[in-house]
Write an enzyme that holds these catalytic residues in place. Structure first.
Site, short mmCIF file in Angstrom:
data_model
loop_
_atom_site.label_atom_id
_atom_site.label_comp_id
_atom_site.label_asym_id
_atom_site.label_seq_id
_atom_site.Cartn_x
_atom_site.Cartn_y
_atom_site.Cartn_z
N LEU A 8 9.40 -6.36 17.88
CA LEU A 8 8.44 -7.42 18.18
C LEU A 8 8.79 -8.72 17.46
O LEU A 8 8.59 -9.81 17.98
CB LEU A 8 7.03 -6.97 17.80
N ASN A 9 9.29 -8.58 16.24
CA ASN A 9 9.68 -9.75 15.46
C ASN A 9 10.85 -9.34 14.57
O ASN A 9 10.65 -8.69 13.55
CB ASN A 9 8.49 -10.23 14.62
N GLY A 51 0.83 -1.21 0.00
CA GLY A 51 0.00 0.00 0.00
C GLY A 51 0.86 1.25 0.00
O GLY A 51 0.67 2.14 -0.80
N PHE A 52 1.80 1.31 0.94
CA PHE A 52 2.75 2.42 1.05
C PHE A 52 2.06 3.77 1.17
O PHE A 52 2.60 4.79 0.77
CB PHE A 52 3.72 2.43 -0.15
N GLY A 90 1.51 -6.73 4.16
CA GLY A 90 2.78 -7.36 3.81
C GLY A 90 3.82 -7.13 4.90
O GLY A 90 4.97 -7.53 4.78
N ARG A 106 11.22 -1.78 21.44
CA ARG A 106 11.31 -3.23 21.37
C ARG A 106 10.94 -3.71 19.96
O ARG A 106 9.97 -3.25 19.37
CB ARG A 106 10.35 -3.83 22.39
N GLY A 149 1.12 0.98 13.06
CA GLY A 149 0.34 -0.25 13.12
C GLY A 149 0.83 -1.29 14.10
O GLY A 149 0.05 -1.84 14.88
N GLU A 202 8.81 2.72 8.47
CA GLU A 202 9.10 3.95 7.74
C GLU A 202 10.46 4.53 8.12
O GLU A 202 11.11 5.20 7.32
CB GLU A 202 7.97 4.96 7.94
#
Ligand SMILES: Cc1cc2nc3c(=O)[nH]c(=O)nc-3n(C[C@H](O)[C@H](O)[C@H](O)COP(=O)(O)OP(=O)(O)OC[C@H]3O[C@@H](n4cnc5c(N)ncnc54)[C@H](O)[C@@H]3O)c2cc1C
Ligand code: SF4
Lengths: 316, 731
Positions: free
Chosen positions: B616-617, B241-242, B468, B614, B510, B691
């Protein structure tokens, strides 16, 4: 896309005859250019004659030296052919610099020669374009023309021919072999095959109505160092800003042709003779009479510098 | 749940699942073609018809007449919708131009009709038969020419001033006053805007590709002039989407109108050549930066002005925002001005504001460092600030820019960098460049529902989207961590407006916001579990599929034996973001080669060191950052929508003309995350990162080019024609 009818030709001769007899007929080979243009209604054939499967997909030696490349030989196969790689390296290099692996698997020798310009205004049917709609004007002149031609242009059109392969064939003095609707054949030197735009930019080649390419003949290997240098804004999968196809001998003589500069692969034989004098002399002769626009004038400098790079590479 | 005091210790801190490198749980579906994208929902009841959108052929003016008769008679055609028969339409609050044009045309390729037919080919063929007669108006299409008439805005975008900028700049012993430009850019996401719409009575369901489900629902209702409850928007998978899919776009509206008229489901995908002019783009900017320094390199004055354009009532590109916060300096100003242009609508794209802003600011810092004779890393380090420079009593929640730069310099071999034009590798001029990365952290209210069933399976439902980015996975990780179950025990359902409204995907908010919402719902579910098990008061521990309070313990599944447990909550935010400036930081390092003959620029290697709270992944975060770095290379070297100032449109409106990097442009990327946890931002202690990966990259490339060639280019993209004639003669 307009509705169209479709048939498979029975032979090359049959294809040419049908193409001449059927109004709105076009040949289709790999379809990688024609179908895209049909989807945008830039091309609106009403009948397609499929020329695949006519045995024109072979590369064969010519008596006395040289190679005959069938019109339907795929770009991938042509680039990979051991004889081409050995003796016509500039052709292999030009081919693999073009498009993508997937496209080259479909793209054919004839289709590649006949691919149409990438002028962005040609691609936008809302815009005037003499090539797409003769007499409507040329939106590119005075518009965004960074990619477009700097030499051999006309007031009607400043488009370039986008093929890489054709530039290499030009430096190799290839000839395009055709069959006409009456079954006669002829060989058109590649120098005369593509036309300058003049006042009829819609007429791009020397082919007559119905005339079909059956093969391309390469003369005897000319030796030398074969270089194809394609300059573009990204590293791959882009059309050339400028490209240089060159065959340079150990003594500094040779031949050079440019892509991305004109409506046809650009070569001036007298410029070849200046190769031992260096890139500036060559470029000056090659580009004499150039008519660049503000946003593509850089191509003149770029061409000279790319020739310099090629000469340096040949020496190294 | 409200987050209004810094987070204490919580179950996420265990980091048994959260923070572990985890492959995307939706990956197998995607690579096996089982994740349905917008155009691919085959479970829509009824056989969808195909809609093909017609774009206006002029930039500004009016439709005098539109003849659809021939198209309507064409084979397979069901109906043609134009402004004449669409019914009264409203406009979403976030749309500038109308999504269905006519009779007034506001920009090139504005949608003016949708042709509906049994097959895609029939619809496309008929679309070409529509004959439109336009009355063309003149328009303003040239930002540079319109700059003088540009106006300042109020509110958040108003000019700022601290101290005496003009005086301090005038008297600074070392100063720079330079102007930079960035071009219009197109998002160029892989998946085009696409929608299937179906009406059921007076309600409509749209299967679409949209980053912000709740916004989209509201905006579609406003456009169709129906109640929001009458709209269901489904967007489970998004092919990029960007920012181009933040807002309601014409695919959704045209599919809805077409479906209403055809009384059937209708699917519409915007054809690629329509997208750059029909949808939004990142507006071009002209930026003037002035920096004044003392001789020891301390910034005494910093000023950043930006000009951009948009359609009437559109927004400006907030290119000066980071300059308020990035470097210290007592005297400062920023100003943004908006010109009215008749080009297509400008809006958010890939780190709006900071991405183009840093493309300018971080070249200016490089130029200034050179004037000072100072290493550009050091120059940035000595001008670091730990407080908001406009409001010095407001600290950053966490700010490790200096570590990012110094760590990065070490890892990258920065000390090997030589003076401009001094490094050669065969025909290549080689250079290194650095830039600071900065992007604000934003938190948005985000809700989720969590279910626990009798077999111990946990299901999370939220209208959060995964564009994505890896949302599915980090949400599953969050629920697994909170409830002490393995990842396989969690399923995640996203992107349906029937689910609780989440933050959506944008502005790099997000990941942190949506997982915080899941955290809140899980806290509630944990209470229900303890209650259901009758464990009474005391601290509960959820681990290995069991629940323990004091010396009592039970299987988690046990709690749902009598019936599924369902908890729903949202995370909302207090004023911690007012008290603490919350931002993310990084250092970008780039090495380029510039062909001495042709001027071609090729990136050789890149490094990003990121400080973003942090992580997260780490697997999906790295993917985000390398993708963003790639976009940064695109912006630096090739991406530009070419404006035709006569016809008023973006000429290179397909992916042959608008180039983005290909694999060969991106040889080697390295990403390092600093080990951080920011307790002021959310219980997840995470911030956005996607970003950030883009912010500053363009300038790092530009600075590397300068270091290679000694030729400074201030206009993006840095294509070879801009420096070719300054690279020295070649014979
Ligand atoms: C995304 C993309 C990128 C590309 N990049 C490059 C690039 O970098 N460099 C480059 O050189 N090319 C590039 N191309 C163009 C590509 O090389 C051509 O599309 C291809 O060579 C055309 O061959 P084809 O067989 O598919 O032709 P078709 O599309 O089948 O036909 C093209 C034309 O040739 C005519 N024709 C075909 N066969 C015959 C025949 N035997 N006799 C007479 N007429 C015939 C057809 O009627 C038609 O007009 C690119 C194409 C695409 C789509
Ligand atoms: S340059 Fe040629 S192809 Fe391009 S718009 Fe003009 S006439 Fe058409």
């Amino acid at each position: 896309m307009r509705p169209f009818t479709y048939e498979r030709a029975a032979s090359a001769r049959d294809a040419a005859a049908k193409a001449a007899a059927t109004p709105g007929a076009r040949f289709i080979a790999g379809g990688t250019n024609l179908l895209d243009l049909m989807k945008l209604e830039i091309e609106t054939p009403t009948h397609l004659i499929d020329v695949n499967g006519l045995g024109m997909d072979k590369i064969e030696p010519i008596d006395g030296g040289g190679l005959r490349i069938g019109a339907l030989v795929r770009n991938t196969d042509l680039a990979a052919d051991a004889r081409v790689r050995k003796s016509y390296g500039v052709l292999t290099r030009a081919l693999v610099a073009g498009a993508s692996g997937q496209l080259r698997n479909k793209a054919t020798t004839a289709g590649n020669l006949l691919q149409r310009t990438r002028c962005p205004y040609f691609y936008d049917v809302n815009m005037p374009c003499n090539k797409r709609k003769p007499g409507s004007g040329c939106a590119a002149i005075g518009g965004f023309s960074r990619q477009l031609a700097v030499i051999g242009t006309s007031d009607a059109c400043i488009a370039t021919h986008p093929s890489d392969m054709a530039v290499a064939m030009r430096v190799l003095d290839a000839s395009v072999e055709t069959i006409r609707p009456d079954g006669t054949t002829r060989a058109i030197p590649i120098a005369d095959f593509h036309l300058l735009p003049g006042s009829t930019p819609q007429k791009e080649t020397a082919l007559d109505k119905g005339e079909m390419i059956i093969s391309v003949a390469l003369p005897k290997p000319r030796g030398g160092t074969h270089i194809y240098r394609k300059v573009r804004d990204r590293a791959s999968y882009a059309f050339a800003l400028v490209s240089v196809a060159a065959v340079i001998n150990r003594d500094g003589t040779g031949a050079v042709a440019l892509g991305g500069m004109a409506h046809k692969p650009w070569r001036v034989e007298e410029a070849d003779a200046l190769l031992p004098k260096g890139s500036k002399a060559v470029a000056e002769r090659l580009l004499a009479g150039a008519t660049p626009r503000e946003d593509n004038a850089f191509k003149l400098t770029l061409a000279q510098r790319t020739i310099a790079s090629v000469i340096a590479e040949a020496k190294a | 749940m409200k987050f209004d005091t810094p987070a204490g210790t919580n179950p996420i801190d265990r980091m048994r699942v959260v923070g572990q490198p985890t492959a995307r749980i939706d990956g197998p579906l995607k690579v096996s073609g089982k994740a349905p994208y917008a155009y691919e929902h085959h479970d829509v009841p009824g056989k969808p018809a195909y809609g093909y959108v017609v774009g206006a052929a002029i930039a500004k003016g009016a439709i005098r007449s539109i003849d659809t008769a021939q198209a309507e008679r064409a084979p397979g055609v069901i109906t043609v919708v134009t402004h004449r028969n669409a019914g009264k339409l409203g406009k979403g609050r976030m749309n500038t131009a109308n999504l269905l044009g006519g009779p007034r045309v506001e920009h090139y390729h504005q949608a003016i009709a949708v042709v509906v037919a049994e097959t895609f080919e029939q619809a496309r063929a008929a679309a070409a038969m529509i004959d439109v007669d336009y009355a063309r108006d003149g328009g303003t299409f040239d930002l540079a020419a319109a700059k003088t008439g540009a106006a300042e805005q109020g509110g958040e975008n108003a000019p700022t001033a601290v101290g005496d900028f003009e005086g301090a700049f005038a008297s600074a012993p070392v100063k720079l006053d330079a102007t930079y430009t960035t071009p219009d850019q197109s998002h160029s996401m892989m998946e085009p805007h696409a929608t299937i719409a179906q009406w059921d009575g007076d309600g409509v369901t749209v299967w679409t590709s949209n980053q912000m489900v709740a916004w989209g629902k509201k905006e579609l209702a406003a456009t169709l002039q129906i109640a929001p409850e009458k709209v269901r928007l489904v967007s489970p998978y998004i092919g990029g989407g960007f920012g181009g899919k933040l807002f309601l776009r014409s695919d959704v509206v045209m599919a809805s109108l077409a479906s209403r008229a055809a009384k059937r489901p209708v699917k519409v995908a915007l054809q690629r050549p329509l997208i750059p002019n029909n949808t939004t783009h990142r507006p071009a900017t002209i930026q003037r930066i002035r920096v004044g320094c003392s001789r020891d390199g301390k910034i005494t004055a910093i000023g950043h002005e930006s000009w951009s354009g948009n359609l009437p009532d559109g927004d400006l590109e907030t290119a000066t925002m980071q300059t308020k916060l990035l470097y210290a300096g007592p005297n400062r100003m920023t100003a943004m001005r908006l010109a009215v242009l008749d080009l297509p609508e400008g809006n958010a794209m890939r780190a709006p504001g900071e991405a183009p802003g840093l493309m300018a600011l971080e070249i200016a810092m490089d130029e200034m460092a050179e004037k000072l004779g100072m290493d550009p890393v050091k120059f940035r380090v000595i001008n670091d600030t730990q407080v908001d420079p406009e409001k010095p009593d407001r600290p950053f929640s966490q700010r490790n820019l200096v570590r990012c730069l110094e760590d990065g310099a070490k890892r990258f071999g920065w000390s090997r960098r030589k003076a401009p034009g001094q490094t050669r590798d065969g025909r290549w001029l080689v250079g290194m460049g650095v830039a600071a990365a900065f992007r604000n952290n934003l938190n948005q209210k985000s809700a989720a529902r969590v279910r626990l069933n009798a077999s111990g399976q946990v299901t999370v439902e939220t209208d959060m989207t995964d564009i994505g980015t890896g949302s599915y996975t980090i949400i599953a990780q969050t629920a697994a961590e909170m409830l002490g179950v393995p990842l396989a025990k969690v399923s995640v359902k996203l992107g349906d407006s029937a689910f609780p409204a989440a933050a959506g995907s944008g502005g790099q908010w997000g990941a942190n916001s949506s997982t915080a919402g899941v955290y809140a719902a899980c806290v509630k579910l944990r209470e229900q579990v303890v209650q259901s098990l009758g464990f009474g008061q005391g601290e509960a521990t959820f681990e290995n599929g069991t629940v323990r309070v004091g010396n009592r313990s039970a299987d988690l599944a046990q709690a749902a034996k009598a019936g599924e447990l369902i908890a729903e909550d949202a995370m909302e935010y207090g004023d911690l973001a007012k008290k603490f400036q919350q931002s993310t930081f990084g250092g970008h390092f780039v090495e380029v080669g510039v062909d001495r003959y042709t001027g071609e620029v090729r990136v050789r290697r890149m490094l990003a060191v990121c400080a973003a709270g942090r992580i997260l992944n780490p697997t999906s975060a790295r993917s985000q950052v390398i993708g963003a770095m790639t976009m940064g290379v695109g912006g630096a070297l090739m991406e530009e929508l070419a404006v035709d100032k006569r016809f008023g449109f973006f000429v290179n409106h397909d992916l042959a003309g608008y180039e983005v990097p290909v694999h060969m442009d991106i040889p080697h990327q390295e990403v390092v995350f600093l080990d951080e946890a920011d307790d002021k931002v959310s219980p997840m202690k995470a911030k956005g990162v996607g970003e950030l990966g883009l912010c500053g990259v363009g300038a790092a490339v530009a600075n590397a080019i300068y270091n290679a060639t000694g030729v400074r280019i201030r206009d993006y993209p840095i294509t070879l024609d801009k420096h070719l004639d300054k690279l020295g003669d070649v014979a």
